[in-house]
Scaffold this motif. Structure first.
Motif, PDB file in Angstrom:
ATOM      1  N   GLU A 165      22.231  33.045  12.744  1.00 12.28           N
ATOM      2  CA  GLU A 165      23.682  33.056  12.923  1.00 12.28           C
ATOM      3  C   GLU A 165      24.347  33.893  11.828  1.00 12.28           C
ATOM      4  O   GLU A 165      25.277  34.644  12.081  1.00 12.28           O
ATOM      5  CB  GLU A 165      24.231  31.630  12.866  1.00 12.28           C
ATOM      6  CG  GLU A 165      23.856  30.775  14.053  1.00 12.28           C
ATOM      7  CD  GLU A 165      22.508  30.113  13.876  1.00 12.28           C
ATOM      8  OE1 GLU A 165      21.870  30.355  12.821  1.00 12.28           O
ATOM      9  OE2 GLU A 165      22.061  29.383  14.770  1.00 12.28           O
ATOM     10  N   LEU A 166      23.797  33.719  10.585  1.00 14.73           N
ATOM     11  CA  LEU A 166      24.356  34.491   9.471  1.00 14.73           C
ATOM     12  C   LEU A 166      24.159  35.986   9.694  1.00 14.73           C
ATOM     13  O   LEU A 166      25.048  36.800   9.409  1.00 14.73           O
ATOM     14  CB  LEU A 166      23.669  34.081   8.156  1.00 14.73           C
ATOM     15  CG  LEU A 166      24.179  32.823   7.467  1.00 14.73           C
ATOM     16  CD1 LEU A 166      23.333  32.530   6.231  1.00 14.73           C
ATOM     17  CD2 LEU A 166      25.623  33.006   7.049  1.00 14.73           C
TER      18      LEU A 166
ATOM     19  N   ASN B 203      20.573  37.272   1.038  1.00 16.38           N
ATOM     20  CA  ASN B 203      21.642  36.682   1.838  1.00 16.38           C
ATOM     21  C   ASN B 203      21.593  37.324   3.221  1.00 16.38           C
ATOM     22  O   ASN B 203      21.805  38.530   3.370  1.00 16.38           O
ATOM     23  CB  ASN B 203      22.977  36.953   1.145  1.00 16.38           C
ATOM     24  CG  ASN B 203      24.105  36.212   1.835  1.00 16.38           C
ATOM     25  OD1 ASN B 203      24.071  35.975   3.047  1.00 16.38           O
ATOM     26  ND2 ASN B 203      25.097  35.848   1.042  1.00 16.38           N
ATOM     27  N   ASN B 204      21.300  36.539   4.222  1.00 16.97           N
ATOM     28  CA  ASN B 204      21.123  37.097   5.566  1.00 16.97           C
ATOM     29  C   ASN B 204      22.432  37.614   6.168  1.00 16.97           C
ATOM     30  O   ASN B 204      22.410  38.420   7.103  1.00 16.97           O
ATOM     31  CB  ASN B 204      20.458  36.070   6.474  1.00 16.97           C
ATOM     32  CG  ASN B 204      18.957  36.013   6.201  1.00 16.97           C
ATOM     33  OD1 ASN B 204      18.313  37.035   6.031  1.00 16.97           O
ATOM     34  ND2 ASN B 204      18.412  34.810   6.113  1.00 16.97           N
ATOM     35  N   PHE B 205      23.531  37.135   5.642  1.00 14.27           N
ATOM     36  CA  PHE B 205      24.808  37.731   6.060  1.00 14.27           C
ATOM     37  C   PHE B 205      24.852  39.189   5.624  1.00 14.27           C
ATOM     38  O   PHE B 205      25.277  40.059   6.363  1.00 14.27           O
ATOM     39  CB  PHE B 205      25.967  36.942   5.448  1.00 14.27           C
ATOM     40  CG  PHE B 205      27.305  37.424   5.868  1.00 14.27           C
ATOM     41  CD1 PHE B 205      27.839  37.116   7.127  1.00 14.27           C
ATOM     42  CD2 PHE B 205      28.071  38.231   5.023  1.00 14.27           C
ATOM     43  CE1 PHE B 205      29.093  37.588   7.513  1.00 14.27           C
ATOM     44  CE2 PHE B 205      29.311  38.701   5.408  1.00 14.27           C
ATOM     45  CZ  PHE B 205      29.825  38.371   6.658  1.00 14.27           C
TER      46      PHE B 205
ATOM     47  N   GLY C  27      27.139  38.748  10.164  1.00  9.49           N
ATOM     48  CA  GLY C  27      27.250  39.952   9.351  1.00  9.49           C
ATOM     49  C   GLY C  27      27.430  41.183  10.220  1.00  9.49           C
ATOM     50  O   GLY C  27      28.231  42.073   9.909  1.00  9.49           O
ATOM     51  N   ILE C  28      26.661  41.245  11.305  1.00 12.00           N
ATOM     52  CA  ILE C  28      26.764  42.397  12.211  1.00 12.00           C
ATOM     53  C   ILE C  28      28.176  42.450  12.824  1.00 12.00           C
ATOM     54  O   ILE C  28      28.829  43.500  12.841  1.00 12.00           O
ATOM     55  CB  ILE C  28      25.688  42.311  13.312  1.00 12.00           C
ATOM     56  CG1 ILE C  28      24.287  42.399  12.695  1.00 12.00           C
ATOM     57  CG2 ILE C  28      25.878  43.423  14.337  1.00 12.00           C
ATOM     58  CD1 ILE C  28      23.160  42.096  13.683  1.00 12.00           C
TER      59      ILE C  28
ATOM     60  N   ALA D 203      20.519  44.475  20.952  1.00  8.10           N
ATOM     61  CA  ALA D 203      19.690  43.266  20.987  1.00  8.10           C
ATOM     62  C   ALA D 203      19.054  43.103  19.599  1.00  8.10           C
ATOM     63  O   ALA D 203      18.611  44.076  19.003  1.00  8.10           O
ATOM     64  CB  ALA D 203      18.604  43.398  22.040  1.00  8.10           C
ATOM     65  N   VAL D 204      19.062  41.867  19.108  1.00  5.83           N
ATOM     66  CA  VAL D 204      18.379  41.570  17.838  1.00  5.83           C
ATOM     67  C   VAL D 204      17.135  40.753  18.162  1.00  5.83           C
ATOM     68  O   VAL D 204      17.233  39.717  18.827  1.00  5.83           O
ATOM     69  CB  VAL D 204      19.294  40.794  16.878  1.00  5.83           C
ATOM     70  CG1 VAL D 204      18.562  40.478  15.580  1.00  5.83           C
ATOM     71  CG2 VAL D 204      20.559  41.571  16.591  1.00  5.83           C
ATOM     72  N   VAL D 205      16.016  41.296  17.716  1.00  9.99           N
ATOM     73  CA  VAL D 205      14.740  40.632  18.019  1.00  9.99           C
ATOM     74  C   VAL D 205      14.299  39.845  16.771  1.00  9.99           C
ATOM     75  O   VAL D 205      13.944  40.442  15.752  1.00  9.99           O
ATOM     76  CB  VAL D 205      13.647  41.668  18.409  1.00  9.99           C
ATOM     77  CG1 VAL D 205      12.340  40.955  18.730  1.00  9.99           C
ATOM     78  CG2 VAL D 205      14.120  42.496  19.596  1.00  9.99           C
TER      79      VAL D 205
END
Lengths: 337, 493
Positions: free
Chosen positions: A191-192, A153-155, A196-197, A176-178
């Motif tokens: 987006e998930l 689950n990417n969340f 979560g972040i 930054a998320v790469v």
């Protein structure tokens, strides 16, 4: 004396005949054994394990990154255990493999939904009409789908990233998320991840999350990291979603002697990444379990094939590896960050 | 059981050639087998190449039919379709091997393709233009995909073959090497087998030749030849051994007959000698009896005359002489009681005592119990004493002594005549004791002793030591006659 010489000659001749007779038998034995070994061409299906009952096709992005290799390994382990033969096929734009899967006589398919979702759904629906069972892995289709899903689950991935940052990073976070084409599943559900972040860090984020993306070039992350360090000095935390990108970017930080100036959260559990954590170069890494994804996908597909139903969602979990638990993780114990 | 030469030669040659033939056939078989294996390696490749070409080729009649709807195109299409369906296996087992799975996919794709083709034909016949046009597009993609999958199979197969080719070549070289060793060892084994079989025949011949040489040299005691060979050779050897043994027996028989003949001749010679001796004794007797009655009467007259003249010594001497002569004339037998012989010896001793009262001493010691229980050849003791009187004291200045002792030890009767004279030289004694008969002209004064010795030998031929002469120069002589009383003399007269 004459008799003695005659007996000696006769004895020598007998001994020689015996030697040649033995040599003949030895040569015959070795020759026959060699011929048999030559005749024993590897018979098809000598894959070990249970004789396969089903032929399942696994459609994965056409690259050789560790994540997919481990996923394949997990699937093959399950295939041998559950008596399923697996054939691996690329899934990419322009490839006929997936569109022609309908005609290939597979008993079931494990699909990493990587193509355009509309096209993907069209093909999957067509396959579904033929009553061929399908299991999706790593990430799900955006809209409602009737196919079981096995993966992370990417969340939860985003939440783990948030937890990691909150434990080691006390200052307001500008991050930054790469993303990467090398990890299309996470990119597809970015987006998930960010939700979560945000859900975990909340107000601690000093600025909205900056999204970056690398392509399939393994060195792409170096250039991206270089630009980030040079052009966006306000960013104090960089999160990678691919192991190759993690390694490449970390090397740039080391080369530029900027270790510590920016906190890096990696992805994957390759040995160099774990070493970077031990050396405090990386804050931590996000560890999915691709083997479990592969294993559980085959298990679920077989269940679906035989029983007609299986759990619609199998979460293989995600873990944050930090300097506190890296040794335990390396030893296979796991542990809390 | 012995086998015949022809059979054994045939057997060994056949076995040798058979081994060589089998090994070469095996070598040829392995070569052909390797070729087959190589062919099989490429058989799959050839099959899929042909299949790929057929799949590509079927597109053309399919398009022809869709565009023209001609029956000829349809016929061609159906034939091609049927041909393709025939190569598709009804079932294809599932394997873990990726290439086998790929082949399974290809057959499934091909089946789907042909099913779609049938569907398209139906659409064409039903003039469903949109459906068959769309289907054609799908089938074109499917056709290309099948072709690409076959390419992948070929590529994969090629790579796989390349990976195993090196091992195959290495293994096949090893196989050829061992086949070469196999043929060479079979050849050498066969040659040695044949040589051994020939040796089995020639060795007995060599032994026969060796034995023939020994027999030619006169050695018939060589051992029989024992061989383990063929029947014919065995028969020859047995015949040879038999011939050798027969010759040996024949020679032994001849030798035995010759020995018998020799023995007969010896016996005859002995008889002749005995006859000669008897004649000589007869002659001596005749000489000794020459006018004995006249001599005896004259001596008696002399005794009476001496009595008349009171010459007692002379009367005694004459009386002893008369007694001695009477004894000699009266005794006609060869073997007499010991008493007779002793009586004669006493008369002779009395004469000698009168003749040599100062210079000679004579003693006779004999047990009374022996005189009537023992017998000896006549006239053996007196000649011995006479021989001592005549020869023992020549040139000697001391008093002569002669002792006659007669005794018995168990079954042996011993008569010893001993003197203290000058002795007899050893060579002389040996000469006297030799078993021979001297010619009459050789007679000498020792003829009496020789006469006694030869008579004793004659009477007791089995007693080698019937008479022994022990003598030392200057220390006297001792002549011992030993008679085994259990043995009868050869003449009893």
């Amino acid at each position: 004396m004459f008799d003695t010489r005659m007996i000696n000659v006769k004895g020598i001749m007998k001994a020689a005949a015996l030697c040649f007779g033995l040599l003949f038998l030895v040569a015959l034995y070795i020759s026959v054994m060699t011929l048999i070994s030559l005749s024993e061409t590897p018979s098809p299906g000598d894959g070990g394990g249970v004789q396969p009952m089903y032929h399942f096709a696994v459609f994965l992005p056409d690259n050789t990154y560790t994540f997919f290799n481990e996923l394949k390994q997990g699937a093959q382990d399950a295939g041998r255990e559950f008596g399923c033969a697996l054939s691996f096929h690329p899934i990419r734009e322009g490839s006929l493999d997936f569109p022609m899967a309908l005609y290939s006589g597979f008993d079931g398919m494990i699909v990493y939904p990587y193509l355009d979702e509309h096209l993907m759904r069209e093909i999957l629906n067509e396959i579904n009409r033929q009553d061929v069972p399908i299991v999706l892995v790593e990430h799900d289709l955006q809209d409602e789908s009737p196919w079981p899903f096995v993966g992370t689950n990417n969340f939860d991935v985003g939440k783990k990233i948030g937890e990691l940052i909150s434990q080691y990073h006390k200052t307001p976070v500008e991050m930054a998320v790469v993303y990467s084409d090398k990890s299309p599943g996470i990119y597809a559900e970015r987006e998930l991840v960010e939700m979560g972040i945000n859900a975990h860090l909340g107000d601690r984020l000093a600025a909205p999350i900056t999204s970056k993306k690398t392509d399939l070039n393994p060195l792409d992350a170096e250039l991206l990291m270089y630009h980030l360090l040079r052009d966006e000095p306000n960013i104090n935390t960089v999160v990678f979603t691919d192991s190759n990108d993690t390694l490449a970017a970390t090397q740039v930080v080391i080369d530029m002697n900027l270790v510590g100036s920016v906190q890096i959260i990696g992805f994957g559990t390759e040995e160099p990444i774990l070493e970077y954590i031990e050396k405090h170069i990386l804050l931590g890494t996000i560890a999915e379990d691709p083997r479990q994804i592969g294993y559980n996908s085959v298990k679920a597909l077989k269940e679906l094939k035989e029983k007609g139903h299986t759990p619609s969602y199998v979460d293989t979990g995600v873990q944050a590896v930090t300097r506190r638990n890296v040794s335990q993780f390396r030893n296979g114990i796991g542990g809390q960050p | 059981m012995k086998t015949s030469l022809r059979y054994q030669l045939f057997l060994y040659v056949f076995i040798g050639l058979a081994i060589i033939l089998i090994s070469m056939s095996y070598s040829l078989y392995t070569s052909m087998r390797m070729q087959d294996m190589m062919d099989r390696q490429f058989e799959t490749e050839r099959f899929f190449q042909e299949l790929q070409q057929d799949v590509l080729d079927i597109q053309e009649p399919f398009l022809d039919f869709l565009s023209s709807r001609s029956s000829k195109a349809l016929s061609t299409l159906l034939m091609e379709s049927q041909k393709l369906r025939q190569v598709i296996p009804s079932t294809y087992p599932i394997h873990h091997d990726p290439v086998e799975l790929k082949k399974r996919e290809v057959f499934s794709l091909l089946t789907s393709y042909l099913d779609l083709m049938d569907e398209a034909i139906q659409f064409k016949r039903g003039r469903a233009i949109e459906e068959y046009t769309q289907l054609y597009e799908t089938m074109a993609n499917l056709n290309a995909y099948i072709s690409s999958q076959i390419d992948q199979i070929s590529l994969h197969g090629f790579r796989e073959q390349m990976s195993v080719y090196e091992g195959f070549v290495r293994t096949s070289r090893s196989l050829q090497f061992w086949n070469l060793i196999l043929v060479l060892s079979a050849f050498m084994f066969s040659i040695l087998l044949m040589l051994l079989s020939m040796k089995k025949i020639t060795d007995p011949m060599d032994q026969l030749s060796q034995m023939a040489g020994e027999l030619a040299g006169g050695n018939f005691s060589v051992e029989d030849i024992h061989v383990d060979s063929v029947e014919e050779v065995h028969q020859v050897v047995e015949a040879f051994n038999g011939m050798k043994n027969d010759i040996r027996q024949y020679i032994a028989e001849l030798t035995r007959q010759k020995e018998i003949e020799q023995h007969y001749m010896d016996e005859r010679l002995r008889n002749l000698k005995m006859e000669q001796l008897l004649k000589r004794m007869e002659l001596y007797t005749m000489q000794a009896q020459m006018n004995p009655h006249f001599l005896f009467n004259t001596i008696n007259t002399g005794v009476q005359l001496a009595i008349i003249e009171d010459a007692d010594k002379t009367a005694e001497f004459m009386e002893s002489l008369a007694e001695f002569l009477r004894h000699n004339m009266r005794e006609k037998k060869f073997i007499v009681p010991l008493r007779h012989e002793v009586d004669g010896l006493w008369a002779y001793i009395s004469i000698l005592r009168i003749r040599f009262p100062k210079t000679l001493e004579l003693n006779l010691d004999v047990g009374e119990e022996l005189l009537d229980t023992c017998s000896i050849p006549s006239m053996v003791l007196q000649p011995l004493v006479e021989n001592s009187v005549i020869h023992a004291f020549k040139g000697m200045d001391r008093k002569g002594l002669i002792d006659v002792v007669i005794s018995r030890e168990a079954h042996l009767l011993k008569c010893v005549v001993r003197d203290n004279g000058i002795g007899i030289p050893p060579e002389k004694a040996s000469s006297l004791l030799r078993h021979t008969t001297r010619e009459p002209e050789y007679s000498s004064k020792v003829m009496g002793l020789e006469n006694v010795i030869q008579r004793l030998y004659f009477f007791y031929p089995n007693q080698e030591d019937i008479i022994i002469i022990a003598s030392e120069p200057g220390a006297g002589t001792e002549v011992t006659i030993t008679i085994d009383t259990r043995e009868e003399p050869c003449i009893q007269l």
